[in-house]
Design a protein around this motif. Sequence first.
Motif, PDB file in Angstrom:
ATOM      1  N   VAL A  14      -1.684  -4.508  -6.003  1.00 15.82           N
ATOM      2  CA  VAL A  14      -1.943  -4.950  -7.386  1.00 15.82           C
ATOM      3  C   VAL A  14      -3.436  -5.014  -7.665  1.00 15.82           C
ATOM      4  N   GLY A  15      -3.757  -4.947  -8.944  1.00 19.83           N
ATOM      5  CA  GLY A  15      -5.099  -5.271  -9.410  1.00 19.83           C
ATOM      6  C   GLY A  15      -6.133  -4.188  -9.193  1.00 19.83           C
ATOM      7  N   GLN A  18      -6.563  -3.040  -5.595  1.00 22.58           N
ATOM      8  CA  GLN A  18      -5.302  -2.728  -4.898  1.00 22.58           C
ATOM      9  C   GLN A  18      -5.068  -3.613  -3.671  1.00 22.58           C
ATOM     10  N   GLY A  39      -3.702  -9.397  -9.214  1.00 21.58           N
ATOM     11  CA  GLY A  39      -3.826  -8.737 -10.512  1.00 21.58           C
ATOM     12  C   GLY A  39      -2.453  -8.295 -10.988  1.00 21.58           C
ATOM     13  N   ASP A  40      -2.412  -7.610 -12.131  1.00 17.32           N
ATOM     14  CA  ASP A  40      -1.154  -7.103 -12.686  1.00 17.32           C
ATOM     15  C   ASP A  40      -0.055  -8.164 -12.776  1.00 17.32           C
ATOM     16  N   GLU A  42       2.006  -8.971 -15.020  1.00 19.73           N
ATOM     17  CA  GLU A  42       3.294  -8.570 -15.617  1.00 19.73           C
ATOM     18  C   GLU A  42       4.168  -7.838 -14.593  1.00 19.73           C
ATOM     19  N   ILE A  43       3.550  -7.049 -13.719  1.00 21.28           N
ATOM     20  CA  ILE A  43       4.317  -6.360 -12.664  1.00 21.28           C
ATOM     21  C   ILE A  43       4.897  -7.389 -11.692  1.00 21.28           C
ATOM     22  N   ASP A  66     -10.249 -10.227  -5.616  1.00 24.52           N
ATOM     23  CA  ASP A  66      -9.118  -9.303  -5.713  1.00 24.52           C
ATOM     24  C   ASP A  66      -7.815  -9.889  -5.183  1.00 24.52           C
ATOM     25  N   ALA A  70      -4.446 -12.875 -10.722  1.00 23.00           N
ATOM     26  CA  ALA A  70      -3.236 -13.122 -11.521  1.00 23.00           C
ATOM     27  C   ALA A  70      -2.656 -14.510 -11.257  1.00 23.00           C
TER      28      ALA A  70
END
Length: 214
Positions: A14-15, A18, A39-40, A42-43, A66, A70
């Motif tokens: 994610v993000g 990664q 990150g990400d 919503e995923i 990193d 989220a």
Amino acid sequence: MQAEAVFFRETFPVGPIQCNCTIIGDRIRGEAIIVDPGGDPEIILQKLAASGLKLTRIIHTHAHLDHFLASGEIKKKTGAPIYLHKEDKFLWDNLELQCRMFGVPYVPQPDPDHWLHDDEDLSCCGGMAMHTPGHTPGSMCFYFEPHKLLLAGDTLFRRSIGRTDLWGGDFKTIETSIKERLYTLDEEVQVVTGHGPDTTIGEEVRENSIVRLG
Ligand SMILES: [Zn+2]
Ligand SMILES: [Zn+2]
């Protein structure tokens, strides 16, 4: 029901950098924890919803940007508390500076709710927290002994280790953490790293040229 049918795990990058984010859960109890939502959101929330499990904790291997971009959004949507080792508080508090240095958009995050400590029981699937400083002062690995699984964050990578040139990093310290806490685990233990492919403890004991036993 077989043990592995009860155990849920999903790892996905994610993000912006990664980071490998992992959801671990117990299908009988209907509960899950998440490690490093970098990150990400919503995923991540989609995957949580698809799992049908209730999130009980948001846990971090360390506070490099990193690994927690989220976390606030996941907390807002699920109500789950945020866990971090206290020695990484200075990094968490300096997220804006970290984002500027790496050219990543800054997303403000709420303060952690709970300070993780060495040997803490994660109350999920037999998981325990291990304080493995060196990449950062508060770096942790999460060991699920019944499932022979280690989430190593940025401490140990396949044939490599985490960088020690960032704030509070120290090579001698990470070397000691890896030799004394990780290389002493069963060689069959599968290692999910903070970035990139998995490995096993046995492979790294034999093949890792940066930290070697003896
Ligand atoms: Zn890191
Ligand atoms: Zn990282």
